[in-house]
Structures are given as C-alpha cells and as structure tokens.
Design an enzyme around this catalytic site. Structure first.
Site, mmCIF file in Angstrom:
data_model
loop_
_atom_site.group_PDB
_atom_site.id
_atom_site.type_symbol
_atom_site.label_atom_id
_atom_site.label_comp_id
_atom_site.label_asym_id
_atom_site.label_seq_id
_atom_site.Cartn_x
_atom_site.Cartn_y
_atom_site.Cartn_z
ATOM 1 C CG ASN A 147 29.488 13.318 -96.663
ATOM 2 O OD1 ASN A 147 28.665 13.722 -97.481
ATOM 3 N ND2 ASN A 147 29.146 12.917 -95.447
ATOM 4 C CB CYS A 169 22.473 13.252 -97.706
ATOM 5 S SG CYS A 169 22.860 13.850 -96.045
ATOM 6 C CG HIS A 170 20.534 10.062 -93.160
ATOM 7 N ND1 HIS A 170 21.171 8.872 -92.901
ATOM 8 C CD2 HIS A 170 21.257 10.994 -92.512
ATOM 9 C CE1 HIS A 170 22.204 9.067 -92.117
ATOM 10 N NE2 HIS A 170 22.272 10.355 -91.862
ATOM 11 C CG HIS A 199 25.781 17.931 -94.973
ATOM 12 N ND1 HIS A 199 27.040 17.453 -94.686
ATOM 13 C CD2 HIS A 199 24.982 16.839 -95.048
ATOM 14 C CE1 HIS A 199 27.003 16.128 -94.604
ATOM 15 N NE2 HIS A 199 25.761 15.740 -94.827
#
Length: 435
Positions: A147, A169-170, A199
């Site tokens: 990130n 990204c999970h 996000h």
C-alpha cells in the site's frame, strides 16, 4: 522450474500465508522460491519459514534467500511485492505527527496524509525494482500487495508501463465472507462482484442462488442498533452500496467520521490503530523466530481460509485453470465514470495467458464521486513525484477529505513540512529529501 520472487519477504507472516496457499495446490510443479529482504535477521526467518511450510505440506521446493535484490530477481517469472519502506518507525511518524496537530487517522497507509507520504517514500524503490526487472526478468508479472495500492500500481504504469503489473488485495473477498456470515448464508454458492478503487470499491452484485442479499442486510442493520454504529453501515446507508474495506480503514477516506470526538465515539473508532497492529506483527515475527530456533514448525492457517490472489494467479497461469478475482489495474476503458489512466479495482479473469480485467461500464454515481476524490489525491501525489514539485504534495493532502475537515491550509502546509523533514532520508531531493 518456475521462479517466484518475494520482495519484502521479511514480512514473515504474510510470506507464510502466501506460500501455504501456493503449496496447497497439488498440481503445481516444483517451484524456485527466491526470498529478498534488506534485513538479514528477517530474511533468515523467512527462509526457515518457507522450509517449514514445505515440510508440513510435503512439497519439494527450492528456497534461496538473498540480501541482493538483483540476485533474487534474476530470471523470475512472478515477482510478489510486499515491501514496507521505512518499516514500523515510518508508520509511527505517519500517524503520530498528524495526530499531534489534531489530524486523526486509523491506519494511514492508503490515502490522506499517511498514504501520501508512504507513497512518496515507496516510489523511488519501485522505480529501482522496475529498472532491475527490465534487465533481469522483463517478462515477469509484478504482483503488488504494498500500500498505497492505487498509487503504487499507478506509479508503475507511469515509470514502467511495459512491466505487467497487477495490484492485489483481499478486501473484496473478506467483505463478502463477513457479510454472508452476518446475513446467515454460506459463501459457497454466493455470486459477487465489486468495482471502484482499492479499499473503496462498491459491492454491486451480491446474491445467493439467485436471491439478492441486500434486503437481508438492510433488515439486519435496521434490527441491530450496534450495527448502525459501524462506519461501513453508515456509508451503505448514505451511498446505497456496501464499501469493500473495514470500517476502521473506511473512516479515514472521508471527512465524515474522524473530524470530532463525538463521531469517533458514535462509530466506535480507534485513532492510531495501526500502531498497535504493527506492534502485533512484530510480536508475530519474534514468535516465528522463537519457534524456528527451537526446531519447531510454524503454524499454518486453515485450508478454507485461503483468500490471497497471488497464489491463485500463479496457479492459473502455470496450469491453465480459469478463475475470477478482483484486480487493481490501469483504467483503460474499464470504468466509464472514473478517470482514464487512473488505477481502478475491477473483476478479472485469470488463465494461462494472464490476468484479463473485465470492462465494467459505470459504477454507482455517488460511489464514483467519492472515488474521484480518492483518485485526485493519488493523481496529485504521483504528479508531485514525477515533476519534483513539493507544492503538489501539499495540495494532495489539502484535497483529502479527512485532512481538510480537520486542519486549515496553513496547518496542512506546516504538517507536510514536518513530515518531509522526518522522512527526509527516504524522499527524493526534489521533494525535500536527500535521495
């Protein structure tokens, strides 16, 4: 023998998770695992961890570890990036200096003032990695976990567009996993897709056996006052779609939540939370170090908890098994109402030929409006680094909703001066650093 290089392998717990997921695929060939870190102690623990995982899963792999990045990259087929430039000490600065001026963050790694300065100290290292890859493994896939995701993938597209870069990204997976548990349906058989930015993607498709699950979620939230005191529930209520990152993360991407003590109490937030998380990660490293030194094996997560995309991509590309993931890629006609050339998060198919983003069209208008502010902070940060313009750094922070809801422009400029001085050894000279 396929070669998989881990950059920042000293993130030992995450290295363990990725290797465990990878080695649980029984149809993969013998793999060459190249581990790199700049910390010799962490690198050795990573090496021993890889061997422990392989032993427990009964897999034959080649493991090599090097403090020399170029040695680790030479001939790589896949490069997994999980570096943290400046480590925990830099994270503390990103959170504590703003907090001293009244600007509160929870995690500080994606956008806002923390994300901006994390990006600025990461970009020079990414540029160096890109140069090494051009020379040593030009056909490798660069799988980024570091990130700020959108900024880092965007930076790679600017300085090394020829390198095949995908951000992973999970958050989408775990959002759906947790929501399914909340409304009482199994994840298996659930169809879901999200799109937006990392996000802050929007879950627009979510159903189980053909049933739209959003009505169940609304009923559950309406019936439980405690759920209404969560950031994501409030965003869902106001925007109409559920965002794909935790309430703690999501709170700092907007100006709605961290601006006052009353809002922090109402939404049960914990400013500076990532400092504690970082300290827990250090403790986990030391526990792994202790176990391995005693000749014991490191613990492995349950098989059903596999959610990381890098092992899935590698498996699909090596075996041809098709699957769908969510990926962070450059917006070349993928999302109509977000800027071209920005980095967006969309569903993507994966097969032997690589990662193929799916053209989405338009995302919900209100969600896109929030995304565009997020991407404006990223755009200004990238321009600041490309042009060597420190004023653009400050304007990026000024545009951030959380910062501007708390600090005046003068205070933002002063804070950026302080952060620049604190991070000077990791920043380019043009931006006030010493590189």
């Amino acid at each position: 023998m396929p070669t998989i290089t881990f950059l920042g392998a000293g993130s030992v717990v995450f290295t363990r998770q990725l290797l465990t997921d990878l080695l649980r695929f029984p149809d993969l060939p013998t793999l060459d695992i190249a581990l790199h870190d700049i910390d010799a102690d962490r690198l050795e623990v990573a090496r021993l961890t890889a061997l422990s995982v392989a032993r427990q899963l009964g897999r034959d792999i080649r493991v090599r570890a090097s403090l020399d990045r170029r040695e680790s990259l030479d001939g790589a087929d896949f490069v997994i990036n999980m570096i943290q430039v400046g480590g925990v000490a830099a994270t503390r600065i990103d959170l504590e200096l703003p907090a001293a001026r009244g600007l509160r963050q929870t995690i500080g790694d994606t956008t806002g003032v923390g994300g901006v300065f994390r990006a600025l100290r990461t970009f020079p290292v990414l540029s160096a990695i890109a140069q090494d890859m051009r020379e040593l493994c030009p056909d490798a896939w660069f799988l980024n976990y570091t990130n700020p995701m959108a900024m880092n993938v965007w930076w790679m597209s600017e300085v090394a567009p020829e390198i095949r870069t995908v951000g992973l990204c999970h958050s989408v997976y775990w959002t759906v996993n947790d929501l399914c548990e909340l409304v009482g349906v199994p994840l298996e058989g659930t169809h879901y897709r999200a799109a937006g930015v990392n996000h802050q993607s929007w879950l627009t498709e979510w159903s189980h056996d053909g049933e739209d699950l959003y009505p169940r979620l609304r009923e559950r939230i309406e019936a439980e006052p405690d759920l209404q005191r969560r950031v994501r529930a409030e965003i869902f209520r106001r925007i109409g779609y559920y965002p794909t990152e935790t309430s703690e993360h999501s709170s700092e991407y907007l100006g709605w939540f961290l601006r006052s003590d009353a809002q922090i109490e109402r939404f049960r937030l914990e400013p500076l939370q990532y400092i504690g998380i970082s300290e827990e990660n250090v403790n986990e490293f030391h526990e792994a170090q202790r176990l391995l030194a005693a000749g014991q094996e490191v613990p492995l997560h349950e098989e059903g908890d596999a959610a990381e995309y890098a092992p899935q991509i590698i498996h699909s590309m090596l075996t041809g098994a098709p699957r769908e993931i969510h990926a962070n890629v450059v917006n070349h006609g993928l999302i109509d109402n977000l800027p071209e050339r920005a980095v967006v998060e969309v569903p993507a198919t994966v097969d032997a030929d690589g990662v193929h983003p799916i053209a989405w069209g338009a995302i919900p208008a209100a969600g896109a409006a929030l995304n565009r502010t997020y991407l404006s902070v990223a755009d200004l940060t990238i321009r600041a680094a490309l042009e060597g313009d420190p004023e653009l750094v400050r304007r990026a922070v000024l545009i951030d909703p959380n910062a501007s809801s708390t600090l005046t422009p003068d205070e933002i400029w002063q804070l950026c001066d302080e952060l620049t001085a604190a991070h000077a050894e990791l920043l380019p000279r043009a931006l006030g650093g010493v590189l």
